[in-house]
Design a protein around this motif. Structure first.
Motif, PDB file in Angstrom:
ATOM      1  N   MET A   1       0.836  -1.206   0.000  1.00 53.81           N
ATOM      2  CA  MET A   1       0.000   0.000   0.000  1.00 53.81           C
ATOM      3  C   MET A   1       0.867   1.250   0.000  1.00 53.81           C
ATOM      4  N   ASP A   2       1.951   1.247   0.789  1.00 54.75           N
ATOM      5  CA  ASP A   2       2.839   2.392   0.862  1.00 54.75           C
ATOM      6  C   ASP A   2       3.540   2.619  -0.469  1.00 54.75           C
ATOM      7  N   SER A   3       3.979   1.505  -1.094  1.00 55.27           N
ATOM      8  CA  SER A   3       4.652   1.631  -2.380  1.00 55.27           C
ATOM      9  C   SER A   3       3.706   2.201  -3.429  1.00 55.27           C
ATOM     10  N   SER A   4       2.414   1.821  -3.347  1.00 51.08           N
ATOM     11  CA  SER A   4       1.428   2.335  -4.295  1.00 51.08           C
ATOM     12  C   SER A   4       1.226   3.830  -4.108  1.00 51.08           C
ATOM     13  N   SER A   5       1.123   4.293  -2.847  1.00 51.04           N
ATOM     14  CA  SER A   5       0.946   5.717  -2.584  1.00 51.04           C
ATOM     15  C   SER A   5       2.177   6.505  -2.983  1.00 51.04           C
ATOM     16  N   ASP A   6       3.372   5.909  -2.779  1.00 44.83           N
ATOM     17  CA  ASP A   6       4.602   6.572  -3.214  1.00 44.83           C
ATOM     18  C   ASP A   6       4.631   6.708  -4.726  1.00 44.83           C
ATOM     19  N   HIS A   7       4.122   5.671  -5.415  1.00 43.20           N
ATOM     20  CA  HIS A   7       4.100   5.701  -6.884  1.00 43.20           C
ATOM     21  C   HIS A   7       3.192   6.824  -7.375  1.00 43.20           C
ATOM     22  N   TYR A   8       2.017   6.992  -6.722  1.00 48.19           N
ATOM     23  CA  TYR A   8       1.108   8.050  -7.131  1.00 48.19           C
ATOM     24  C   TYR A   8       1.670   9.429  -6.791  1.00 48.19           C
ATOM     25  N   SER A   9       2.431   9.538  -5.679  1.00 45.54           N
ATOM     26  CA  SER A   9       2.997  10.821  -5.291  1.00 45.54           C
ATOM     27  C   SER A   9       4.067  11.286  -6.265  1.00 45.54           C
ATOM     28  N   ASP A  10       4.635  10.353  -7.037  1.00 45.13           N
ATOM     29  CA  ASP A  10       5.640  10.702  -8.030  1.00 45.13           C
ATOM     30  C   ASP A  10       5.021  11.118  -9.355  1.00 45.13           C
ATOM     31  N   ARG A  11       3.700  11.146  -9.423  1.00 47.97           N
ATOM     32  CA  ARG A  11       3.023  11.590 -10.634  1.00 47.97           C
ATOM     33  C   ARG A  11       2.565  13.025 -10.464  1.00 47.97           C
ATOM     34  N   LEU A  12       2.415  13.719 -11.591  1.00 47.62           N
ATOM     35  CA  LEU A  12       1.937  15.094 -11.532  1.00 47.62           C
ATOM     36  C   LEU A  12       0.546  15.151 -10.918  1.00 47.62           C
ATOM     37  N   PHE A  13       0.365  16.078  -9.993  1.00 45.84           N
ATOM     38  CA  PHE A  13      -0.915  16.303  -9.305  1.00 45.84           C
ATOM     39  C   PHE A  13      -1.374  15.079  -8.505  1.00 45.84           C
ATOM     40  N   GLY A  14      -0.471  14.097  -8.299  1.00 44.21           N
ATOM     41  CA  GLY A  14      -0.823  12.909  -7.520  1.00 44.21           C
ATOM     42  C   GLY A  14      -1.926  12.087  -8.140  1.00 44.21           C
ATOM     43  N   ARG A  15      -2.070  12.144  -9.456  1.00 44.00           N
ATOM     44  CA  ARG A  15      -3.170  11.449 -10.120  1.00 44.00           C
ATOM     45  C   ARG A  15      -2.997   9.925 -10.028  1.00 44.00           C
ATOM     46  N   GLN A  16      -4.136   9.226 -10.042  1.00 41.11           N
ATOM     47  CA  GLN A  16      -4.133   7.772  -9.893  1.00 41.11           C
ATOM     48  C   GLN A  16      -4.701   7.062 -11.118  1.00 41.11           C
ATOM     49  N   ILE A  17      -4.913   7.796 -12.204  1.00 34.31           N
ATOM     50  CA  ILE A  17      -5.438   7.185 -13.426  1.00 34.31           C
ATOM     51  C   ILE A  17      -4.504   7.530 -14.585  1.00 34.31           C
ATOM     52  N   SER A  18      -4.616   6.779 -15.655  1.00 30.32           N
ATOM     53  CA  SER A  18      -3.736   6.969 -16.811  1.00 30.32           C
ATOM     54  C   SER A  18      -4.179   8.166 -17.643  1.00 30.32           C
ATOM     55  N   VAL A  19      -3.297   8.590 -18.547  1.00 30.92           N
ATOM     56  CA  VAL A  19      -3.622   9.694 -19.460  1.00 30.92           C
ATOM     57  C   VAL A  19      -4.814   9.315 -20.339  1.00 30.92           C
ATOM     58  N   HIS A  20      -4.861   8.064 -20.772  1.00 30.73           N
ATOM     59  CA  HIS A  20      -5.967   7.598 -21.610  1.00 30.73           C
ATOM     60  C   HIS A  20      -7.296   7.724 -20.874  1.00 30.73           C
ATOM     61  N   GLN A  21      -7.313   7.416 -19.586  1.00 26.82           N
ATOM     62  CA  GLN A  21      -8.540   7.538 -18.796  1.00 26.82           C
ATOM     63  C   GLN A  21      -8.909   9.000 -18.576  1.00 26.82           C
ATOM     64  N   ILE A  22      -7.904   9.866 -18.387  1.00 27.21           N
ATOM     65  CA  ILE A  22      -8.171  11.297 -18.203  1.00 27.21           C
ATOM     66  C   ILE A  22      -8.851  11.872 -19.439  1.00 27.21           C
ATOM     67  N   LEU A  23      -8.447  11.391 -20.616  1.00 28.53           N
ATOM     68  CA  LEU A  23      -9.010  11.885 -21.879  1.00 28.53           C
ATOM     69  C   LEU A  23     -10.344  11.236 -22.227  1.00 28.53           C
ATOM     70  N   GLY A  24     -10.863  10.407 -21.352  1.00 31.34           N
ATOM     71  CA  GLY A  24     -12.182   9.813 -21.563  1.00 31.34           C
ATOM     72  C   GLY A  24     -12.173   8.346 -21.910  1.00 31.34           C
ATOM     73  N   GLY A  25     -11.029   7.823 -22.357  1.00 33.35           N
ATOM     74  CA  GLY A  25     -10.896   6.395 -22.617  1.00 33.35           C
ATOM     75  C   GLY A  25     -11.643   5.892 -23.837  1.00 33.35           C
ATOM     76  N   GLY A  26     -12.172   6.781 -24.664  1.00 35.66           N
ATOM     77  CA  GLY A  26     -12.929   6.351 -25.840  1.00 35.66           C
ATOM     78  C   GLY A  26     -12.168   6.569 -27.132  1.00 35.66           C
ATOM     79  N   LEU A  27     -12.936   6.761 -28.216  1.00 32.63           N
ATOM     80  CA  LEU A  27     -12.335   6.942 -29.532  1.00 32.63           C
ATOM     81  C   LEU A  27     -11.480   8.197 -29.584  1.00 32.63           C
TER      82      LEU A  27
END
Length: 214
Positions: A1-27
């Motif tokens: 669990m700690d490693s997962s939170s550390d992984h998210y903290s190393d991302r911009l804005f602490g996001r937990q989803i991929s770029v594809h999901q941020i863009l809606g995940g569709g076509l």
């Protein structure tokens, strides 16, 4: 669990989803991230061709649309006329008709969005949403500045190129970009703290002393 939170903290804005999901995940996300390369290349090619036509030929959007419609109508008219004379089938046109349900859906959608826009405009005009006012003002100033540097068509094409390149590049080199951006952000925070301690705190102390003396 700690490693997962550390992984998210190393991302911009602490996001937990991929770029594809941020863009809606569709076509649309697939096209922007080049997961459907043929479609993305097709959009870029067609847009580049349109931009070149406008830039080189001197056409405006209205004149080009008028010319295309005139050519299309002429072709269809000649086709239908010759078909009648030669006893041939008419042009295979679909039925041009809007159903009552479709009109109601479009009307309801426009009604919702226009009312939302008017409500926000009223809040800004009456000073009820200062944060939104500054956001809108900054956006309009930026648009005005950019529009003074280029024309609308070039701006639209450049924006499309940016949309179809920057997210894809970011997704490909996500770890490196996040790493160096966060490193730069932490360095800036450290510099601000140092500046605050060495300079800004002294200025605040001097201001307070001046107020006491006065």
């Amino acid at each position: 669990m700690d490693s997962s939170s550390d992984h998210y903290s190393d991302r911009l804005f602490g996001r937990q989803i991929s770029v594809h999901q941020i863009l809606g995940g569709g076509l649309a996300a697939d096209i922007i991230l080049w997961r459907r390369k043929s479609l993305t290349l097709g959009i870029l090619s067609v847009t580049l061709a349109v931009w070149l036509v406008f830039e080189r030929s001197g056409y405006t959007l209205l004149s080009l649309i008028s010319s295309v419609l005139l050519l299309l109508m002429s072709i269809l008219y000649l086709w239908a006329t010759s078909a009648t004379i030669l006893n041939r089938p008419a042009p295979p046109l679909p039925e041009l008709y809007l159903s009552e349900e479709m009109v109601k859906e479009i009307g309801a959608l426009l009604h919702t969005h226009v009312n939302h826009f008017l409500r926000l405009s009223q809040d800004i005009a009456l000073g009820k949403n200062s944060k939104l006012f500054f956001k809108v003002a900054a956006s309009l100033l930026l648009i005005s500045f950019v529009a003074g540097l280029t024309d609308f068509l070039t701006l639209g094409y450049t924006s499309l190129v940016i949309i179809l390149t920057i997210p894809a590049i970011y997704e490909r080199y996500e770890e490196y970009i996040d790493k160096y951006v966060l490193m730069g952000y932490r360095n800036l925070c450290h510099m601000y703290v140092k500046l605050d301690v060495e300079l800004l705190s002294k200025i605040r102390s001097w201001v307070l002393e001046q107020k006491k003396l006065s």
